[in-house]
Scaffold this active site. Structure first.
Site, PDB file in Angstrom:
ATOM      1  N   PRO A   8       0.681  -1.176   0.099  1.00 55.73           N
ATOM      2  CA  PRO A   8       0.119  -0.250   0.011  1.00 55.73           C
ATOM      3  C   PRO A   8       1.021   1.320  -0.260  1.00 55.73           C
ATOM      4  O   PRO A   8       1.908   1.296   1.154  1.00 55.73           O
ATOM      5  CB  PRO A   8      -0.932  -0.541   1.371  1.00 55.73           C
ATOM      6  CG  PRO A   8      -0.059  -1.033   2.284  1.00 55.73           C
ATOM      7  CD  PRO A   8       0.453  -2.259   1.121  1.00 55.73           C
ATOM      8  N   MET A   9       0.427   2.119  -0.941  1.00 60.97           N
ATOM      9  CA  MET A   9       1.145   3.330  -1.496  1.00 60.97           C
ATOM     10  C   MET A   9       0.082   4.505  -1.116  1.00 60.97           C
ATOM     11  O   MET A   9      -0.915   4.698  -2.126  1.00 60.97           O
ATOM     12  CB  MET A   9       1.958   3.009  -2.245  1.00 60.97           C
ATOM     13  CG  MET A   9       3.269   2.227  -1.653  1.00 60.97           C
ATOM     14  SD  MET A   9       4.374   2.555  -3.692  1.00 60.97           S
ATOM     15  CE  MET A   9       3.424   0.640  -4.609  1.00 60.97           C
ATOM     16  N   GLN A  66      -7.115  -2.007   2.339  1.00 61.52           N
ATOM     17  CA  GLN A  66      -6.764  -1.120   3.575  1.00 61.52           C
ATOM     18  C   GLN A  66      -7.161   0.110   3.959  1.00 61.52           C
ATOM     19  O   GLN A  66      -7.573   1.273   4.156  1.00 61.52           O
ATOM     20  CB  GLN A  66      -5.226  -0.973   3.251  1.00 61.52           C
ATOM     21  CG  GLN A  66      -4.046  -0.154   4.051  1.00 61.52           C
ATOM     22  CD  GLN A  66      -2.718   0.559   4.984  1.00 61.52           C
ATOM     23  OE1 GLN A  66      -2.078  -0.506   4.813  1.00 61.52           O
ATOM     24  NE2 GLN A  66      -2.474   1.211   3.687  1.00 61.52           N
ATOM     25  N   HIS A  68      -4.337  -0.632   9.244  1.00 60.65           N
ATOM     26  CA  HIS A  68      -3.449   0.219   8.690  1.00 60.65           C
ATOM     27  C   HIS A  68      -3.272  -0.445  10.898  1.00 60.65           C
ATOM     28  O   HIS A  68      -3.417   1.120  11.610  1.00 60.65           O
ATOM     29  CB  HIS A  68      -2.884   1.022   8.527  1.00 60.65           C
ATOM     30  CG  HIS A  68      -1.956   1.666   7.711  1.00 60.65           C
ATOM     31  ND1 HIS A  68      -0.586   1.568   8.959  1.00 60.65           N
ATOM     32  CD2 HIS A  68      -1.097   1.812   7.085  1.00 60.65           C
ATOM     33  CE1 HIS A  68       0.349   1.423   8.501  1.00 60.65           C
ATOM     34  NE2 HIS A  68      -0.080   1.773   7.395  1.00 60.65           N
ATOM     35  N   TYR A 107      -0.338   5.512  13.333  1.00 59.33           N
ATOM     36  CA  TYR A 107      -1.398   5.858  13.481  1.00 59.33           C
ATOM     37  C   TYR A 107      -2.464   6.141  14.289  1.00 59.33           C
ATOM     38  O   TYR A 107      -2.178   4.620  15.205  1.00 59.33           O
ATOM     39  CB  TYR A 107      -2.584   5.490  11.819  1.00 59.33           C
ATOM     40  CG  TYR A 107      -1.127   5.915  11.337  1.00 59.33           C
ATOM     41  CD1 TYR A 107      -1.479   7.642  10.761  1.00 59.33           C
ATOM     42  CD2 TYR A 107      -0.658   5.153   9.861  1.00 59.33           C
ATOM     43  CE1 TYR A 107      -0.943   7.803   9.524  1.00 59.33           C
ATOM     44  CE2 TYR A 107      -0.052   5.750   9.139  1.00 59.33           C
ATOM     45  CZ  TYR A 107       0.126   7.201   8.522  1.00 59.33           C
ATOM     46  OH  TYR A 107       1.059   7.443   8.019  1.00 59.33           O
TER      47      TYR A 107
END
Length: 400
Positions: free
Chosen positions: A31-32, A108, A195, A200
């Site tokens: 994931p980006m 995600q 995530h 986070y």
């Protein structure tokens, strides 16, 4: 006709089953965050971006972070969301395209939590409304800065404490994760990944510096793990018993890359064990380098085991690794101005996988440089050169 697998790459191209999801190989598109969804909705540009990597032979695509059904979960208007019928319909176009290309795709889900406002950019009229909201922080703290890429000016702006999350905030964010996970299934995703790293929201409950609560949501590491475990349990109930659930975790945070939330394998086992009991199927260990030892101070072979390796040992579940595959410069070093250079470390990836360190390997920047990187690896061809100024610009700019 598909080219034969090079003998040195066979470990990367063995199939894997995770809770009924069949993966043709062990390669994952990491994931980006690309900030390329107008109004928070993926469009044809996003569809092609993901589908092209699946068509290139990568078995599993993981989306960039998707904001959930809670307004301050993201802080940019071009970050995607999963919060209602419109977003379900938009993501269904993406998942259908990935499936048509032969791949599998996970949503995600994330919530920026303490980092709300770090890069906040919204279109009006949403900006005025959203910027009135305060960050979701367990104890109101942003976190003590250490080794970080944030500027002193930014740190000074975000460091002031805000009101801690209330019981109502906690209940609502848990429910929001579950609602969005159910929407992900409706949108055709093959599974969900949470995530839970990098500072986070989920991670901020685990980090002792940002979680100084004295109620049932704070205390020792076992107590600090209750919130992410509650989110996992709620998501598992929402998606049902047959849908895969991955969990990304890290030792570091964006506020301080030197943080270690678990100082021993035993502590890590307490944290990951709670998540495994709540319903996680696979742990995705996020590190700066895929082969970095998790606890290098340990004696003997234990001092060489990676974070993904310890996750696998401690929980008995499969794990994934990420960080620096094919790249000789870390992302943090790049952001500090160090030039990027390629490093063909694929043999080291294969060796680590064969000795049981991890089951999946995620590639980020190589997927930006070459959508068909899976074919390159299959044939043991030369790795593409990643040029940050070309390949890492926001998705909308890159594709227009």
């Amino acid at each position: 006709m598909t080219a034969p697998i090079a003998p040195t790459r066979e470990a990367l191209f063995r199939p894997l089953e995770v809770r009924g999801m069949h993966l043709a190989n062990r390669l994952v598109m990491s994931p980006m965050t690309r900030m390329g969804c107008p109004g928070g909705l993926p469009d044809d540009v996003n569809r092609d971006y993901y589908a092209d990597r699946a068509a290139g032979g990568t078995a599993l695509i993981v989306t960039e972070g998707i904001g959930g059904d809670h307004p301050p979960s993201v802080d940019h208007s071009m970050t995607p969301r999963l919060d209602g019928p419109e977003s379900v319909a938009a993501w269904r176009v993406v998942t259908d395209a990935v499936h048509a290309a032969g791949g599998r795709i996970l949503a995600q889900l994330w919530h920026v939590g303490p980092l709300w406002g770090a890069n906040a950019r919204f279109d009006r009229p949403d900006r005025d409304r959203l910027m009135q909201m305060h960050p979701m922080r367990p104890s109101g703290r942003w976190g003590t800065p250490g080794v970080t890429t944030y500027s002193e000016r930014s740190i000074a702006r975000w460091s002031p404490e805000v009101a801690p999350m209330t019981e109502a905030d906690i209940a609502e964010t848990i429910a929001a994760f579950a609602r969005s996970a159910a929407l992900a299934v409706r949108a055709g995703f093959d599974g969900v990944t949470l995530h839970g790293g990098h500072g986070y929201l989920l991670d901020s409950f685990v980090w002792a510096d940002t979680n100084r609560r004295t109620d049932s949501w704070g205390g020792d590491l076992a107590a600090r793990s209750r919130y992410p475990a509650a989110v996992v349990a709620a998501v598992r109930e929402a998606i049902g018993p047959d849908t895969p659930l991955f969990y990304r975790f890290s030792q570091h945070t964006q506020q301080d890359y030197t943080v270690r939330k678990a100082t021993t394998p035993g502590e890590l086992g307490v944290y990951l064990g709670a998540l495994a009991d709540a319903g996680v199927d696979l742990f995705d260990a996020s590190t700066r380098r895929f082969d970095d030892p998790a606890f290098p101070d340990l004696e003997g072979d234990d001092g060489t085991v990676t974070l993904a390796g310890w996750a696998r040992r401690l929980t008995g579940l499969p794990s994934g690794a990420v960080g620096g595959v094919g790249i000789g410069t870390s992302l943090r070093e790049q952001k500090s101005g160090k030039p990027t250079h390629s490093a063909d470390n694929i043999d080291a990836v294969v060796a680590a996988m064969e000795r049981g360190e991890f089951d999946l390997i995620s590639l980020g920047r190589l997927h930006l440089a070459e959508p068909a990187i899976a074919r390159v690896l299959r044939e043991a061809g030369p790795l593409p050169e990643f040029v940050r100024e070309v390949h890492e610009m926001p998705l909308r700019q890159a594709e227009d």
